[in-house]
Write an enzyme that holds these catalytic residues in place. Sequence first.
Site, PDB file in Angstrom:
ATOM      1  N   CYS A 195       3.799  -9.032  -2.315  1.00  0.00           N
ATOM      2  CA  CYS A 195       3.015  -7.883  -1.891  1.00  0.00           C
ATOM      3  C   CYS A 195       3.506  -6.629  -2.626  1.00  0.00           C
ATOM      4  CB  CYS A 195       3.165  -7.723  -0.385  1.00  0.00           C
ATOM      5  SG  CYS A 195       2.237  -6.366   0.322  1.00  0.00           S
ATOM      6  N   PRO A 196       2.624  -5.851  -3.169  1.00  0.00           N
ATOM      7  CA  PRO A 196       1.168  -5.853  -3.104  1.00  0.00           C
ATOM      8  C   PRO A 196       0.495  -6.493  -4.317  1.00  0.00           C
ATOM      9  CG  PRO A 196       1.837  -3.760  -3.986  1.00  0.00           C
ATOM     10  CD  PRO A 196       3.103  -4.570  -3.743  1.00  0.00           C
TER      11      PRO A 196
END
Length: 80
Positions: free
Chosen positions: A19-20
């Site tokens: 993430c991200p």
Amino acid sequence: MILHGEKTAGVYDLKGLNCPLPVLRARKRLAGMPAGALLWAETTDPLAAIDIPAFCQEDGHRLVRTERTATGHRFLIERG
């Protein structure tokens, strides 16, 4: 890609990204595809199970299917 009037989905390998990055890369790939095109996104990041559906809803894409795999998830996304 369209074959004989049916949509087929390409596969985008996002495994190993955290993430991200899976969402950012999926967003960029989908931006270059025509509306209605399908894309399988394959991830190993556990947060993708939350992030990808939220991304689809926010960006107007349709999450067609979610599957668990031995190492993560696969998401079938239809570009909005």
